[in-house]
Design an enzyme around this catalytic site. Structure first.
Site, PDB file in Angstrom:
ATOM      1  N   ALA A  65       1.066  -1.192  -0.239  1.00 29.86           N
ATOM      2  CA  ALA A  65       0.312  -0.281  -0.076  1.00 29.86           C
ATOM      3  C   ALA A  65       0.983   1.272  -0.395  1.00 29.86           C
ATOM      4  CB  ALA A  65      -0.617  -0.301   1.351  1.00 29.86           C
ATOM      5  N   GLY A 109       0.326  -5.126   1.168  1.00 31.92           N
ATOM      6  CA  GLY A 109      -0.613  -5.148   0.179  1.00 31.92           C
ATOM      7  C   GLY A 109      -0.157  -5.977  -1.407  1.00 31.92           C
ATOM      8  N   GLU A 112      -0.984  -9.182  -0.150  1.00 35.44           N
ATOM      9  CA  GLU A 112      -2.355  -8.967   0.281  1.00 35.44           C
ATOM     10  C   GLU A 112      -3.821  -9.445  -0.829  1.00 35.44           C
ATOM     11  OE1 GLU A 112      -2.093  -5.747   3.401  1.00 35.44           O
ATOM     12  OE2 GLU A 112      -2.852  -7.554   4.215  1.00 35.44           O
ATOM     13  N   GLU A 132       5.002  -5.037   7.311  1.00 28.21           N
ATOM     14  CA  GLU A 132       4.111  -4.199   7.651  1.00 28.21           C
ATOM     15  C   GLU A 132       4.817  -3.427   9.268  1.00 28.21           C
ATOM     16  OE1 GLU A 132       2.659  -6.131   5.669  1.00 28.21           O
ATOM     17  OE2 GLU A 132       0.759  -5.485   4.375  1.00 28.21           O
TER      18      GLU A 132
HETATM   19  N1  CAA Z   1       4.999   3.079  -1.080  1.00 32.16           N
HETATM   20  C1  CAA Z   1       4.961   3.824  -1.197  1.00 32.16           C
HETATM   21  N2  CAA Z   1       6.198   5.124  -1.799  1.00 32.16           N
HETATM   22  C2  CAA Z   1       7.248   3.200  -2.428  1.00 32.16           C
HETATM   23  C3  CAA Z   1       6.188   2.051  -1.836  1.00 32.16           C
HETATM   24  C4  CAA Z   1       5.467   1.640  -1.075  1.00 32.16           C
HETATM   25  N3  CAA Z   1       4.914   0.499   0.087  1.00 32.16           N
HETATM   26  N4  CAA Z   1       7.141   1.511  -2.032  1.00 32.16           N
HETATM   27  C5  CAA Z   1       8.553   1.570  -2.577  1.00 32.16           C
HETATM   28  N5  CAA Z   1       7.881   2.822  -2.797  1.00 32.16           N
HETATM   29  C6  CAA Z   1       9.281   4.509  -3.405  1.00 32.16           C
HETATM   30  C7  CAA Z   1      10.067   4.647  -3.150  1.00 32.16           C
HETATM   31  O1  CAA Z   1       9.536   5.387  -1.630  1.00 32.16           O
HETATM   32  C8  CAA Z   1      10.862   5.161  -4.055  1.00 32.16           C
HETATM   33  O2  CAA Z   1      10.571   6.106  -4.371  1.00 32.16           O
HETATM   34  P1  CAA Z   1      11.571   7.832  -4.377  1.00 32.16           P
HETATM   35  O3  CAA Z   1      11.885   7.522  -6.253  1.00 32.16           O
HETATM   36  O4  CAA Z   1      10.409   8.299  -4.930  1.00 32.16           O
HETATM   37  O5  CAA Z   1      12.325   7.780  -3.087  1.00 32.16           O
HETATM   38  C9  CAA Z   1      10.690   3.857  -5.513  1.00 32.16           C
HETATM   39  O6  CAA Z   1       9.322   3.364  -4.358  1.00 32.16           O
HETATM   40  C10 CAA Z   1      11.567   3.495  -5.327  1.00 32.16           C
HETATM   41  O7  CAA Z   1      11.828   1.987  -3.778  1.00 32.16           O
HETATM   42  P2  CAA Z   1      12.853   2.257  -3.819  1.00 32.16           P
HETATM   43  O8  CAA Z   1      13.904   3.305  -3.551  1.00 32.16           O
HETATM   44  O9  CAA Z   1      13.059   2.055  -2.347  1.00 32.16           O
HETATM   45  O10 CAA Z   1      13.990   0.980  -4.596  1.00 32.16           O
HETATM   46  P3  CAA Z   1      14.926  -0.133  -3.928  1.00 32.16           P
HETATM   47  O11 CAA Z   1      14.787  -0.847  -5.111  1.00 32.16           O
HETATM   48  O12 CAA Z   1      15.947   0.346  -2.522  1.00 32.16           O
HETATM   49  O13 CAA Z   1      13.672  -1.119  -2.871  1.00 32.16           O
HETATM   50  C11 CAA Z   1      11.824  -1.860  -1.787  1.00 32.16           C
HETATM   51  C12 CAA Z   1      12.610  -2.070  -3.406  1.00 32.16           C
HETATM   52  C13 CAA Z   1      12.728  -3.353  -0.651  1.00 32.16           C
HETATM   53  C14 CAA Z   1      10.262  -2.564  -2.240  1.00 32.16           C
HETATM   54  C15 CAA Z   1      11.821  -0.993  -0.819  1.00 32.16           C
HETATM   55  O14 CAA Z   1      10.865   0.002  -1.463  1.00 32.16           O
HETATM   56  C16 CAA Z   1      10.785  -1.153   0.109  1.00 32.16           C
HETATM   57  O15 CAA Z   1      10.782  -1.715   0.590  1.00 32.16           O
HETATM   58  N6  CAA Z   1       9.292  -0.428   0.300  1.00 32.16           N
HETATM   59  C17 CAA Z   1       8.004  -0.483   1.054  1.00 32.16           C
HETATM   60  C18 CAA Z   1       7.566  -1.883   1.387  1.00 32.16           C
HETATM   61  C19 CAA Z   1       6.704  -1.876   2.271  1.00 32.16           C
HETATM   62  O16 CAA Z   1       6.726  -1.382   4.081  1.00 32.16           O
HETATM   63  N7  CAA Z   1       5.600  -2.200   1.819  1.00 32.16           N
HETATM   64  C20 CAA Z   1       4.537  -2.300   3.003  1.00 32.16           C
HETATM   65  C21 CAA Z   1       3.932  -1.184   2.881  1.00 32.16           C
HETATM   66  S1  CAA Z   1       2.521  -1.199   4.057  1.00 32.16           S
HETATM   67  C22 CAA Z   1       1.581  -1.826   2.795  1.00 32.16           C
HETATM   68  O17 CAA Z   1       0.888  -2.208   2.710  1.00 32.16           O
HETATM   69  C23 CAA Z   1       0.000  -1.797   4.479  1.00 32.16           C
HETATM   70  C24 CAA Z   1      -1.273  -2.763   4.059  1.00 32.16           C
HETATM   71  O18 CAA Z   1      -1.079  -3.520   4.633  1.00 32.16           O
HETATM   72  C25 CAA Z   1      -2.303  -2.717   3.435  1.00 32.16           C
END
Ligand code: CAA
Length: 258
Positions: A65, A109, A112, A132
């Site tokens: 998400a 998400g 999911e 998360e």
């Molecule tokens: N939400 C918003 N933006 C996101 C995102 C997310 N879940 N995941 C990645 N992005 C964005 C990053 O912020 C980045 O944007 P900028 O270039 O503007 O900084 C862009 O996508 C590329 O991401 P990274 O630079 O981080 O890429 P990476 O290759 O270094 O890492 C990754 C990849 C490991 C997937 C890392 O992006 C990451 O950890 N993302 C978040 C994963 C996460 O925590 N997901 C759970 C979200 S909460 C949720 O989903 C709640 C629920 O159950 C409903």
């Protein structure tokens, strides 16, 4: 339909939805989820589409998400919006099969959303996780419940509590994905499976999907009773007559969805 965050195309009777927010690794914001649900519902009503494939990019199916969109929300906001209830409920209500074709990240998400589909075909590059906990929350689109049903309590608990990811091989061993294929073959394999489903009788496919899903909602005895009722009902369809006649006549069945 004009979408900004997804691309919807058809190939024969298969509808293909490609999540398309590359700059955010297909993070699921409200706009993307709205477009996704709208497209799925449109194809559920349109019988020129008989099976749906949902995919992302080579790098990410979806990285979760949208954290930036959620960050400022208060409890009252999430409660009043009923955050993610709409996506969960409306995707669950789609009656046509949806295959998730997952390469790269399927986190939070994203994992999911893949589990909301009917089965998952994974590229050998796929990585699944529920990270998360690192954000001070837990899965919120059914992950605690569906992951536990797919992979069992121990692995689901470990993943939700530590945020550890699974690679594709582990996901296949654990029963999260139906099979793993080389990344270069992912889309061809998913489209082939969807085309095979699209050849079958629409009502029989819908009844089969509903019946398998029943296994998650009821006891074994009730589930088997539900199966038997619908199995018997299938003998009222023209497609059962045609399917069984075609077998005897050593030819391909010509289903008419009746
Ligand atoms: N939400 C918003 N933006 C996101 C995102 C997310 N879940 N995941 C990645 N992005 C964005 C990053 O912020 C980045 O944007 P900028 O270039 O503007 O900084 C862009 O996508 C590329 O991401 P990274 O630079 O981080 O890429 P990476 O290759 O270094 O890492 C990754 C990849 C490991 C997937 C890392 O992006 C990451 O950890 N993302 C978040 C994963 C996460 O925590 N997901 C759970 C979200 S909460 C949720 O989903 C709640 C629920 O159950 C409903």
């Amino acid at each position: 339909m004009n979408h900004l965050n997804i691309v919807a195309t058809t190939e024969g009777a298969v509808g293909l939805i490609t999540l398309n927010r590359p700059k955010a690794l297909n993070a699921l914001n409200a706009e993307l989820l709205g477009e996704l649900v709208t497209q799925l519902e449109a194809w559920d009503r349109d019988d020129t589409v008989r099976c749906i494939v949902l995919t992302g990019s080579e790098r990410a199916f979806a990285a979760g998400a949208d954290i930036k969109e959620m960050q400022p929300l208060s409890y009252a906001d999430t409660f009043r919006k009923n955050l993610f209830a709409d996506a969960n409920d409306r995707i669950s209500a789609i009656r046509k099969p949806i295959i998730a074709a997952v390469a790269g990240w399927a986190l939070g998400g994203g994992c999911e959303l893949a589990m909301l589909c009917d089965f998952i075909i994974a590229a050998d590059t796929a990585k699944f996780g529920q990270p998360e906990i690192n954000l001070g929350v837990m899965p919120g689109i059914g992950g605690t419940q569906r992951l536990t049903r797919f992979v069992g309590k121990s692995k689901a608990m470990e993943m939700c509590l530590t945020g550890r990811n699974m690679d594709a091989a582990e996901a296949e061993r654990a029963g999260l994905v139906s099979r793993v294929v080389p990344a270069a073959e992912l889309m061809a394999e998913a489209m082939k499976a969807a085309a095979k489903i699209a050849e079958q009788s629409l009502p029989i496919v819908a009844m089969t999907k509903e019946t398998v899903n029943r296994a998650y909602e009821t006891t074994l005895a009730e589930g088997v009773r539900f199966e038997r009722r619908l199995f018997h009902a299938m003998f009222a369809t023209a497609d059962q007559k045609e399917g069984m006649a075609a077998f005897g006549e050593k030819r391909k069945a010509n289903f008419t969805d009746r």
